[in-house]
Scaffold this motif. Structure first.
Motif, short mmCIF file in Angstrom:
data_model
loop_
_atom_site.label_atom_id
_atom_site.label_comp_id
_atom_site.label_asym_id
_atom_site.label_seq_id
_atom_site.Cartn_x
_atom_site.Cartn_y
_atom_site.Cartn_z
N ASN A 145 76.36 -1.07 3.68
CA ASN A 145 76.39 0.31 4.17
C ASN A 145 76.85 1.28 3.08
N GLU A 146 77.89 0.90 2.32
CA GLU A 146 78.38 1.76 1.24
C GLU A 146 77.31 1.96 0.17
N LYS A 147 76.67 0.88 -0.23
CA LYS A 147 75.63 0.96 -1.27
C LYS A 147 74.44 1.77 -0.77
N TYR A 148 74.06 1.58 0.48
CA TYR A 148 72.94 2.33 1.04
C TYR A 148 73.23 3.83 1.00
N ASP A 149 74.45 4.22 1.34
CA ASP A 149 74.82 5.64 1.31
C ASP A 149 74.66 6.22 -0.08
N LYS A 150 74.90 5.41 -1.11
CA LYS A 150 74.78 5.88 -2.49
C LYS A 150 73.33 5.99 -2.96
N ILE A 151 72.44 5.20 -2.40
CA ILE A 151 71.06 5.16 -2.91
C ILE A 151 70.02 5.76 -1.98
N LYS A 152 70.40 6.11 -0.76
CA LYS A 152 69.41 6.52 0.25
C LYS A 152 68.59 7.75 -0.17
N ASP A 153 69.16 8.65 -0.97
CA ASP A 153 68.43 9.85 -1.40
C ASP A 153 67.31 9.52 -2.38
N ARG A 154 67.40 8.37 -3.06
CA ARG A 154 66.37 7.99 -4.03
C ARG A 154 65.26 7.14 -3.41
N LEU A 155 65.46 6.66 -2.20
CA LEU A 155 64.48 5.78 -1.57
C LEU A 155 63.12 6.44 -1.35
N PRO A 156 63.05 7.69 -0.87
CA PRO A 156 61.72 8.30 -0.66
C PRO A 156 60.87 8.35 -1.93
N GLN A 157 61.48 8.60 -3.07
CA GLN A 157 60.73 8.64 -4.33
C GLN A 157 60.12 7.27 -4.63
N THR A 158 60.90 6.21 -4.50
CA THR A 158 60.36 4.88 -4.77
C THR A 158 59.30 4.51 -3.74
N MET A 159 59.50 4.88 -2.48
CA MET A 159 58.49 4.60 -1.46
C MET A 159 57.18 5.32 -1.78
N ARG A 160 57.26 6.53 -2.31
CA ARG A 160 56.03 7.25 -2.73
C ARG A 160 55.34 6.52 -3.89
N GLN A 161 56.15 6.04 -4.85
CA GLN A 161 55.58 5.30 -5.98
C GLN A 161 54.90 4.02 -5.51
N ILE A 162 55.51 3.34 -4.56
CA ILE A 162 54.90 2.12 -4.02
C ILE A 162 53.59 2.46 -3.31
N GLN A 163 53.58 3.54 -2.54
CA GLN A 163 52.36 3.93 -1.84
C GLN A 163 51.24 4.27 -2.83
N VAL A 164 51.59 4.93 -3.91
CA VAL A 164 50.59 5.24 -4.94
C VAL A 164 50.02 3.94 -5.53
N SER A 165 50.90 2.98 -5.82
CA SER A 165 50.45 1.68 -6.35
C SER A 165 49.55 0.96 -5.36
N ARG A 166 49.90 1.00 -4.08
CA ARG A 166 49.10 0.34 -3.05
C ARG A 166 47.72 0.98 -2.94
N THR A 167 47.66 2.30 -3.10
CA THR A 167 46.40 3.03 -2.96
C THR A 167 45.52 2.86 -4.20
N LYS A 168 46.12 2.96 -5.38
CA LYS A 168 45.35 2.87 -6.63
C LYS A 168 44.79 1.48 -6.89
N ARG A 169 45.54 0.46 -6.52
CA ARG A 169 45.13 -0.92 -6.81
C ARG A 169 45.27 -1.81 -5.57
N PRO A 170 44.49 -1.55 -4.54
CA PRO A 170 44.66 -2.35 -3.32
C PRO A 170 44.36 -3.84 -3.52
N ASN A 171 43.51 -4.17 -4.47
CA ASN A 171 43.18 -5.58 -4.72
C ASN A 171 44.26 -6.29 -5.52
N LYS A 172 45.24 -5.58 -6.04
CA LYS A 172 46.34 -6.17 -6.81
C LYS A 172 47.61 -6.35 -5.97
#
Length: 186
Positions: A145-172
């Motif tokens: 819980n403590e660690k999540y509170d420290k990193i939660k603001d950065r999660l949306p950025q990484t989730m967007r990067q993952i979505q871009v990777s999933r979209t650009k290279r769906p076969n990978k």
């Protein structure tokens, strides 16, 4: 004759060590995935693990941890200086393994997921070695819980990067399907 005996002894010792993986099955109606770090370049480098936007914990060095979850679709990802991810569709009662390796980069360590082929002797030997030597990491909920509170603001950025990777290279995109379960030996 001597070579035959040595070969037989090695084969039996491998079979013995291979059969020594003891895993705890999931609770009724749940699934379990084991994150197994088999190599440790940069042993002090913590890898952080997630199920979509849920922080699961972190650990360094060669070890593993057990994550029990609801069956169905998941997006597991690991973060160090980079990120890697795998899509999973888990079935109730299923036990799954996911191998994690670190690689030293120019400045820091990178993390990468590898799907587990239970028929691959080399890979299973690495995994068996971890289970036989490590105690497994247990995540403390208060620390999570403590660690999540420290990193939660950065999660949306990484989730967007993952979505871009999933979209650009769906076969990978790496995928764990419901039939990729580990058979628990009784």
């Amino acid at each position: 004759m001597k070579q035959l005996l040595i070969s037989l002894a090695l084969l039996l010792s491998f079979q013995f060590s291979f059969s020594q993986i003891t895993v705890e099955p999931p609770s009724e109606g749940k699934s379990v995935i084991y994150f197994i770090r088999t190599a440790s370049p940069g042993p002090l480098m913590n890898f952080k693990f997630f199920d979509k936007d849920e922080y699961l914990g972190r650990f360094n060095g060669v070890n593993y941890f057990r994550y029990e979850c609801e069956p169905g679709k998941h997006l597991f990802w690991v973060k160090s200086e980079n990120f890697d991810f795998v899509e999973a569709d888990l079935k109730a009662g299923g036990v799954y393994f996911l191998e994690v390796k670190g690689r030293l980069g120019a400045i820091s360590a990178a993390s990468k997921f590898f799907l587990v082929d239970y028929e691959d002797e080399k890979q299973m030997k690495r995994i068996t070695k971890v289970f036989n030597k490590a105690e497994g990491v247990v995540m403390d909920q208060e620390e999570l819980n403590e660690k999540y509170d420290k990193i939660k603001d950065r999660l949306p950025q990484t989730m967007r990067q993952i979505q871009v990777s999933r979209t650009k290279r769906p076969n990978k995109v790496k995928r764990i399907t419901q039939d990729m379960t580990y058979s628990i030996k009784e």
